[in-house]
Design an enzyme around this catalytic site. Structure first.
Site, mmCIF file in Angstrom:
data_model
loop_
_atom_site.group_PDB
_atom_site.id
_atom_site.type_symbol
_atom_site.label_atom_id
_atom_site.label_comp_id
_atom_site.label_asym_id
_atom_site.label_seq_id
_atom_site.Cartn_x
_atom_site.Cartn_y
_atom_site.Cartn_z
ATOM 1 N N GLN A 55 20.217 52.200 -2.320
ATOM 2 C CA GLN A 55 21.672 52.149 -2.113
ATOM 3 C C GLN A 55 22.127 50.847 -1.463
ATOM 4 O O GLN A 55 23.307 50.699 -1.167
ATOM 5 C CB GLN A 55 22.122 53.329 -1.236
ATOM 6 C CG GLN A 55 21.951 54.685 -1.867
ATOM 7 C CD GLN A 55 22.866 54.924 -3.068
ATOM 8 O OE1 GLN A 55 23.838 54.225 -3.275
ATOM 9 N NE2 GLN A 55 22.517 55.904 -3.873
ATOM 10 N N HIS B 175 16.940 60.220 1.405
ATOM 11 C CA HIS B 175 17.025 60.898 0.099
ATOM 12 C C HIS B 175 15.711 61.656 -0.110
ATOM 13 O O HIS B 175 14.663 61.244 0.399
ATOM 14 C CB HIS B 175 17.177 59.807 -0.970
ATOM 15 C CG HIS B 175 17.417 60.301 -2.361
ATOM 16 N ND1 HIS B 175 16.398 60.731 -3.177
ATOM 17 C CD2 HIS B 175 18.552 60.404 -3.089
ATOM 18 C CE1 HIS B 175 16.905 61.075 -4.353
ATOM 19 N NE2 HIS B 175 18.212 60.887 -4.321
ATOM 20 N N ASP C 128 13.661 51.812 1.533
ATOM 21 C CA ASP C 128 14.293 52.321 0.328
ATOM 22 C C ASP C 128 15.608 51.557 0.153
ATOM 23 O O ASP C 128 16.568 51.784 0.895
ATOM 24 C CB ASP C 128 14.536 53.826 0.495
ATOM 25 C CG ASP C 128 15.261 54.428 -0.700
ATOM 26 O OD1 ASP C 128 15.676 53.657 -1.590
ATOM 27 O OD2 ASP C 128 15.410 55.665 -0.736
ATOM 28 N N CYS D 286 20.837 65.236 -3.111
ATOM 29 C CA CYS D 286 19.385 65.071 -2.888
ATOM 30 C C CYS D 286 19.103 64.554 -1.478
ATOM 31 O O CYS D 286 18.219 63.709 -1.288
ATOM 32 C CB CYS D 286 18.758 64.131 -3.916
ATOM 33 S SG CYS D 286 18.979 64.663 -5.600
ATOM 34 N N LYS E 133 21.253 51.627 -10.481
ATOM 35 C CA LYS E 133 22.260 51.588 -9.403
ATOM 36 C C LYS E 133 22.716 50.155 -9.137
ATOM 37 O O LYS E 133 23.494 49.886 -8.228
ATOM 38 C CB LYS E 133 21.678 52.205 -8.124
ATOM 39 C CG LYS E 133 21.395 53.705 -8.261
ATOM 40 C CD LYS E 133 20.953 54.288 -6.949
ATOM 41 C CE LYS E 133 20.197 55.585 -7.103
ATOM 42 N NZ LYS E 133 21.068 56.768 -7.205
HETATM 43 N N1 PMP Z 1 16.807 56.674 -2.542
HETATM 44 C C1 PMP Z 1 18.128 56.729 -2.405
HETATM 45 C C2 PMP Z 1 18.744 56.370 -1.086
HETATM 46 C C3 PMP Z 1 18.905 57.124 -3.482
HETATM 47 O O1 PMP Z 1 20.234 57.187 -3.358
HETATM 48 C C4 PMP Z 1 18.279 57.458 -4.708
HETATM 49 C C5 PMP Z 1 19.073 57.918 -5.912
HETATM 50 N N2 PMP Z 1 20.162 58.748 -5.639
HETATM 51 C C6 PMP Z 1 16.899 57.371 -4.788
HETATM 52 C C7 PMP Z 1 16.193 56.972 -3.689
HETATM 53 C C8 PMP Z 1 16.164 57.695 -6.042
HETATM 54 O O2 PMP Z 1 16.502 56.796 -7.043
HETATM 55 P P1 PMP Z 1 16.047 57.055 -8.549
HETATM 56 O O3 PMP Z 1 16.519 58.438 -8.877
HETATM 57 O O4 PMP Z 1 16.773 56.006 -9.314
HETATM 58 O O5 PMP Z 1 14.573 56.903 -8.587
#
Ligand code: PMP
Length: 400
Positions: free
Chosen positions: A197, A117, A194, A358, A220
């Site tokens: 997910q 991401h 990270d 993203c 999430k």
């Molecule tokens: N890493 C991953 C794999 C994500 O899917 C996301 C959110 N789509 C993020 C980081 C960022 O998370 P946040 O916007 O809640 O900070």
């Protein structure tokens, strides 16, 4: 049954029952989380300065109890390893600035995977540009799976950090996290996982996985927005420079010298998101009651069911076909733009995300700019999947 716990799932959209298939973007909240946050404001609201008065003690106790819940959820060794942050993004930025900026020097190397991401690319790319570091990328195969052989070739004595996702938000690939961590540690590199997910779909045990840091977002995980956690090994956190500076994070201040608290307070400057940390604790209680393993099993069956039906539709190209996947079904439908597919689904009450999620580098690796991305959670059912599939078949009938 479980749907009943989520009041928003009783909403209708365009006269149809809501089907929430945008769980990778954010999850819905059970009544128990909503009630817990309301209870805080009705009975406990105060800043957290324990000794001052009764409500301060209640708020402090509830906030620290939430930290304890995160600790147990991740199987961390101590509550001192859990820092409340805004979410995964802030957790990664914290590590980039507090550790990366102070410990890395020109010529050092950082490895990320092609699946990341933007939240796990941009902070490292900025740091690399600022300090003359080399950013290297673990490639994936055509199914979107990490190539461990290629990864091993990237590792060397200059590798200082490996930062990677446990589950890809764009493809759903589950990465071989334990193996990646072990290989990084073998060359003396630090590792950040990270978990944005992964934590809602599988047991994430930091003592078993053994990363140096792991981040996730509460929203999430069926909790509120604006709160998440950074796990870090205690000794390492205490060696790291503070992130932001101000109240709460200091032991003693004079105009000559400042003494900082140890972790986690060292990284929690100012008044934090007290109510939502407590809400996150309630979300963890909810998920724990259902059982994360049971959740994973149920979702796996649902994902198999949806994948099989989706593949039967002519003109569907599934993007991301890893053997080990969680929650996500990215695809394109021949004859339609992704936005047209998203709009058709919305007319039937089905919420999916369309776009680049993203994660532009991995979509480009798979040869596309954007996808339609349904993403499943435990409150979704085979009936939800059937509504989604039926809508796609109807589109197919109109245009080939
Ligand atoms: N890493 C991953 C794999 C994500 O899917 C996301 C959110 N789509 C993020 C980081 C960022 O998370 P946040 O916007 O809640 O900070």
């Amino acid at each position: 049954m479980i749907k009943k716990d989520f009041p928003i799932l009783r909403e209708t959209v365009n006269g149809k029952p809501l089907v929430w298939f945008d769980n990778a973007a954010t999850t819905q909240k059970p009544q128990s989380v909503i009630d817990r946050i309301a209870y805080f404001y009705e009975h406990e609201n105060s800043n957290i300065h324990r000794a001052a008065h009764e409500l301060a003690a209640r708020a402090s106790d509830a906030y620290e109890a939430a930290r304890e819940k995160v600790k147990t959820f991740l199987n961390a060794s101590s509550v001192n390893e859990i820092v409340f942050v805004r979410g995964a993004t802030e957790g990664i930025n914290l590590v980039a600035q507090s550790w990366g900026d102070h410990n890395l020097v020109a010529g050092d190397e950082i490895i990320v995977s092609n699946l990341e991401h933007h939240a796990n690319i941009v902070p490292w790319k900025r740091l690399a540009d600022k300090k003359g570091l080399k950013l290297r990328v673990i490639p994936v195969d055509d199914d979107g799976q990490i190539l461990l052989d290629e990864y091993s070739k990237l590792l060397n004595s200059k590798t200082r950090l490996v930062a990677f996702t446990q589950v890809s938000n764009a493809l759903g690939t589950v990465t071989p996290a334990k193996e990646i961590v072990k290989m990084a540690h073998a060359v003396g590199a630090k590792v950040l996982i990270d978990g944005a997910q992964s934590v809602s779909h599988m047991k994430v045990d930091v003592q078993d996985l053994n990363p140096d840091w792991l981040v996730f977002s509460g929203h999430k995980l069926f909790g509120p927005t604006g709160i998440g956690a950074l796990y870090g090994k205690e000794e390492l956190l205490n060696e790291m420079e503070p992130y932001q500076a101000g109240g709460n994070m200091i032991q003693d201040v004079t105009f000559e010298e400042i003494k900082y608290h140890k972790a986690p307070n060292r990284f929690e400057a100012g008044t934090g998101n007290i109510a939502d940390a407590i809400g996150l604790g309630a979300a963890i209680d909810y998920v724990t009651k259902l059982g994360i393993d049971a959740i994973g099993q149920y979702e796996h069956q649902l994902l198999d069911y949806a994948t099989k039906l989706l593949k039967e539709i002519p003109g569907v190209r599934l993007i991301g076909t890893a053997k080990n996947k969680a929650s996500v079904l990215s695809f394109n439908l021949q004859g339609y733009t992704n936005d047209q597919v998203g709009q058709a689904l919305n007319r039937e009450g089905v919420a999916v995300r369309t776009g680049h999620h993203c994660a532009q580098p991995i979509l480009r690796r798979m040869g596309v700019e954007t996808t339609v991305r349904p993403s499943l959670a435990f409150y979704n059912t085979t009936e939800d999947v059937d509504t989604f599939i039926k809508t796609l078949w109807e589109l197919k009938k109109v245009r080939f």
